[in-house]
Design a protein around this motif. Structure first.
Motif, PDB file in Angstrom:
ATOM      1  N   GLY A  69       0.869  -1.139   0.195  1.00 42.52           N
ATOM      2  CA  GLY A  69       0.045  -0.063  -0.083  1.00 42.52           C
ATOM      3  C   GLY A  69       0.948   1.440  -0.110  1.00 42.52           C
ATOM      4  N   ARG A  70       2.133   1.268  -0.125  1.00 45.77           N
ATOM      5  CA  ARG A  70       3.115   2.312   0.090  1.00 45.77           C
ATOM      6  C   ARG A  70       3.646   2.523  -1.646  1.00 45.77           C
ATOM      7  N   LYS A  71       3.915   3.829  -1.616  1.00 44.51           N
ATOM      8  CA  LYS A  71       4.467   4.458  -2.885  1.00 44.51           C
ATOM      9  C   LYS A  71       6.076   4.320  -3.120  1.00 44.51           C
ATOM     10  N   VAL A  72       6.465   3.965  -4.320  1.00 45.47           N
ATOM     11  CA  VAL A  72       7.996   4.036  -4.460  1.00 45.47           C
ATOM     12  C   VAL A  72       8.179   5.292  -5.160  1.00 45.47           C
ATOM     13  N   ALA A  73       8.674   6.255  -4.666  1.00 47.97           N
ATOM     14  CA  ALA A  73       8.787   7.698  -5.099  1.00 47.97           C
ATOM     15  C   ALA A  73      10.079   7.794  -5.896  1.00 47.97           C
ATOM     16  N   THR A  74      10.074   8.555  -7.188  1.00 51.64           N
ATOM     17  CA  THR A  74      11.191   8.600  -7.965  1.00 51.64           C
ATOM     18  C   THR A  74      12.245   9.675  -7.336  1.00 51.64           C
ATOM     19  N   PHE A  75      13.385   9.193  -7.258  1.00 51.47           N
ATOM     20  CA  PHE A  75      14.420  10.095  -6.669  1.00 51.47           C
ATOM     21  C   PHE A  75      14.754  11.557  -7.676  1.00 51.47           C
ATOM     22  N   ASP A  76      14.624  12.596  -6.990  1.00 55.30           N
ATOM     23  CA  ASP A  76      15.032  13.778  -7.555  1.00 55.30           C
ATOM     24  C   ASP A  76      16.210  14.431  -6.931  1.00 55.30           C
ATOM     25  N   LYS A  77      17.227  14.258  -7.845  1.00 53.14           N
ATOM     26  CA  LYS A  77      18.555  14.910  -7.095  1.00 53.14           C
ATOM     27  C   LYS A  77      18.650  16.484  -6.974  1.00 53.14           C
ATOM     28  N   GLU A  78      17.515  17.006  -7.493  1.00 54.04           N
ATOM     29  CA  GLU A  78      17.418  18.491  -7.254  1.00 54.04           C
ATOM     30  C   GLU A  78      16.902  18.834  -5.921  1.00 54.04           C
ATOM     31  N   ASP A  79      16.096  17.846  -5.585  1.00 56.51           N
ATOM     32  CA  ASP A  79      15.313  17.980  -4.332  1.00 56.51           C
ATOM     33  C   ASP A  79      16.388  18.448  -3.007  1.00 56.51           C
ATOM     34  N   PRO A  80      16.199  19.351  -2.212  1.00 62.76           N
ATOM     35  CA  PRO A  80      17.163  19.393  -1.098  1.00 62.76           C
ATOM     36  C   PRO A  80      17.391  18.458  -0.343  1.00 62.76           C
ATOM     37  N   ALA A  81      16.261  17.728   0.159  1.00 62.36           N
ATOM     38  CA  ALA A  81      16.206  16.484   1.140  1.00 62.36           C
ATOM     39  C   ALA A  81      16.719  15.410   0.257  1.00 62.36           C
ATOM     40  N   SER A  82      16.601  15.115  -0.893  1.00 60.46           N
ATOM     41  CA  SER A  82      17.115  14.089  -1.545  1.00 60.46           C
ATOM     42  C   SER A  82      18.564  14.325  -1.752  1.00 60.46           C
ATOM     43  N   SER A  83      18.902  15.535  -2.111  1.00 58.36           N
ATOM     44  CA  SER A  83      20.514  15.768  -2.479  1.00 58.36           C
ATOM     45  C   SER A  83      21.162  15.602  -1.213  1.00 58.36           C
ATOM     46  N   ALA A  84      20.765  16.040   0.255  1.00 56.56           N
ATOM     47  CA  ALA A  84      21.626  15.681   1.389  1.00 56.56           C
ATOM     48  C   ALA A  84      21.593  14.173   1.593  1.00 56.56           C
ATOM     49  N   ILE A  85      20.644  13.514   1.168  1.00 52.55           N
ATOM     50  CA  ILE A  85      20.585  11.800   1.389  1.00 52.55           C
ATOM     51  C   ILE A  85      21.537  11.384   0.381  1.00 52.55           C
ATOM     52  N   LEU A  86      21.607  11.882  -0.789  1.00 55.64           N
ATOM     53  CA  LEU A  86      22.678  11.377  -1.803  1.00 55.64           C
ATOM     54  C   LEU A  86      24.123  11.733  -1.446  1.00 55.64           C
ATOM     55  N   GLU A  87      24.245  12.820  -1.113  1.00 59.86           N
ATOM     56  CA  GLU A  87      25.644  13.176  -0.627  1.00 59.86           C
ATOM     57  C   GLU A  87      26.125  12.319   0.423  1.00 59.86           C
ATOM     58  N   ALA A  88      25.267  12.035   1.311  1.00 57.76           N
ATOM     59  CA  ALA A  88      25.455  11.274   2.519  1.00 57.76           C
ATOM     60  C   ALA A  88      25.950   9.803   2.195  1.00 57.76           C
ATOM     61  N   ILE A  89      25.071   9.424   1.142  1.00 58.15           N
ATOM     62  CA  ILE A  89      25.340   8.005   0.627  1.00 58.15           C
ATOM     63  C   ILE A  89      26.818   8.020  -0.047  1.00 58.15           C
ATOM     64  N   ARG A  90      27.006   9.030  -0.822  1.00 57.94           N
ATOM     65  CA  ARG A  90      28.215   9.040  -1.682  1.00 57.94           C
ATOM     66  C   ARG A  90      29.508   8.962  -0.540  1.00 57.94           C
ATOM     67  N   GLU A  91      29.630   9.725   0.451  1.00 59.53           N
ATOM     68  CA  GLU A  91      30.640   9.816   1.337  1.00 59.53           C
ATOM     69  C   GLU A  91      30.669   8.203   2.086  1.00 59.53           C
ATOM     70  N   ALA A  92      29.505   7.819   2.437  1.00 61.22           N
ATOM     71  CA  ALA A  92      29.722   6.559   3.188  1.00 61.22           C
ATOM     72  C   ALA A  92      30.034   5.344   2.046  1.00 61.22           C
ATOM     73  N   ALA A  93      29.830   5.455   0.932  1.00 63.90           N
ATOM     74  CA  ALA A  93      29.834   4.339   0.087  1.00 63.90           C
ATOM     75  C   ALA A  93      31.634   4.430  -0.151  1.00 63.90           C
ATOM     76  N   ASP A  94      31.955   5.490  -0.245  1.00 59.75           N
ATOM     77  CA  ASP A  94      33.889   5.748  -0.450  1.00 59.75           C
ATOM     78  C   ASP A  94      34.335   5.445   0.779  1.00 59.75           C
ATOM     79  N   HIS A  95      33.759   5.344   1.698  1.00 63.04           N
ATOM     80  CA  HIS A  95      34.400   5.196   3.069  1.00 63.04           C
ATOM     81  C   HIS A  95      34.380   3.624   3.196  1.00 63.04           C
ATOM     82  N   ALA A  96      33.206   3.037   2.879  1.00 65.45           N
ATOM     83  CA  ALA A  96      32.868   1.466   3.214  1.00 65.45           C
ATOM     84  C   ALA A  96      33.678   0.900   2.143  1.00 65.45           C
ATOM     85  N   MET A  97      33.905   1.315   0.828  1.00 68.83           N
ATOM     86  CA  MET A  97      34.708   0.623  -0.125  1.00 68.83           C
ATOM     87  C   MET A  97      36.164   0.790   0.351  1.00 68.83           C
ATOM     88  N   LYS A  98      36.612   1.729   0.891  1.00 74.25           N
ATOM     89  CA  LYS A  98      37.944   1.879   1.236  1.00 74.25           C
ATOM     90  C   LYS A  98      38.418   0.963   2.375  1.00 74.25           C
TER      91      LYS A  98
END
Length: 270
Positions: free
Chosen positions: A79-108
């Motif tokens: 019953g829940r919606k899957v929202a399309t990710f909008d990189k221009e949205d401020p909240a989504s942008s903040a989430i994206l940047e956090a994932i970028r930094e965490a992914a780089d760190h985890a891979m290293k």
């Protein structure tokens, strides 16, 4: 004045009534039993019919070839919606940047000699270490909260999709994140690497309208000494999935006793 009746006369007088009650009771019991038996037969017929209907659908030769929109699958099952990710949205942008930094760190850190992944028998066992690293690193961002998703019953659950829940606290925007590890040379493989199991709304970990993201880490395939090469973040809102019909049984189902027709020793000796 009439003489008093003998016991035999009294018995003869009440016997017809007693016989009638016994006969009536037997009739009612028989009718009740017949009704219950008819209900059981109808239920069995309905159950058999439902099973046959399911088999008919699964026997369709095209069922394994069809592709189903993932967002509609989630909507239909939770019953829940899957929202399309909008990189221009401020909240989504903040989430994206956090994932970028965490992914780089985890891979290293998980490519280094001292990584907890080194020495594992299978790379699949390493997914949990990536989940923990990502959760810790993303949650350290001010304004973001990263955790293991809870079911509708309020139980934190590690197993099953999705693995992580990220919330932009100020806006309430939620993104589910599912990390995956794969060997670089298998990037174009057609073997199953992602699956979603429909479950009851109470046990589902998808409890909110949210973005659905998959974070794939590629590695070099050096068993026990994996080096991670790249990561890619995917928006699953436009993903198309296929259905694989599979019947399964657990060891508990197989070795419960009633199926066993022979063994090397008595069950009690195990």
């Amino acid at each position: 004045m009439l003489p008093p009746m003998t016991p035999r006369e009294r018995l003869l007088m009440i016997a017809p009534g007693v016989l009638f009650l016994v006969a009536f009771g037997s009739f009612e019991i028989g009718r009740f039993a017949s009704r219950k038996e008819a209900e059981r037969r109808v239920a069995a017929q309905q159950s058999t019919s439902e099973i046959e209907d399911i088999f008919a659908v699964l026997r369709n030769p095209d069922i394994g070839k069809r592709r189903f929109p993932f967002d509609l699958l989630v909507k239909n099952s939770t019953g829940r919606k899957v929202a399309t990710f909008d990189k221009e949205d401020p909240a989504s942008s903040a989430i994206l940047e956090a994932i970028r930094e965490a992914a780089d760190h985890a891979m290293k850190i998980h490519s280094e000699e001292g990584s907890a992944l080194r020495g594992l028998r299978r790379i699949n066992e390493g997914s949990r270490f990536f989940e923990d690293t990502l959760r810790e690193h993303i949650d350290a961002n001010e304004g973001l909260f990263c955790s293991v998703p809870e079911t509708a019953e309020g139980k934190e659950q590690r197993t099953g999709y999705p693995d992580l829940r990220i919330e932009h606290v100020e806006s309430g925007t939620v993104a589910y994140l599912d990390p995956k590890l794969y060997e670089e040379k298998s990037r174009s493989s057609t073997l199953r690497s992602f699956y979603y199991k429909m479950s009851s709304s109470d046990s589902s970990k998808i409890t909110e309208d949210a973005h659905h993201l998959l974070l794939g880490f590629s590695h070099d395939g050096a068993d026990g000494e994996w080096t991670f090469l790249n990561w890619e973040l995917l928006d699953l809102s436009s993903l198309k999935v296929k259905l694989k019909a599979e019947f399964q049984a657990s060891n508990s189902d197989l070795y419960s006793g009633e199926l066993v027709i022979g063994s090397s020793s008595a069950p009690g000796a195990r």
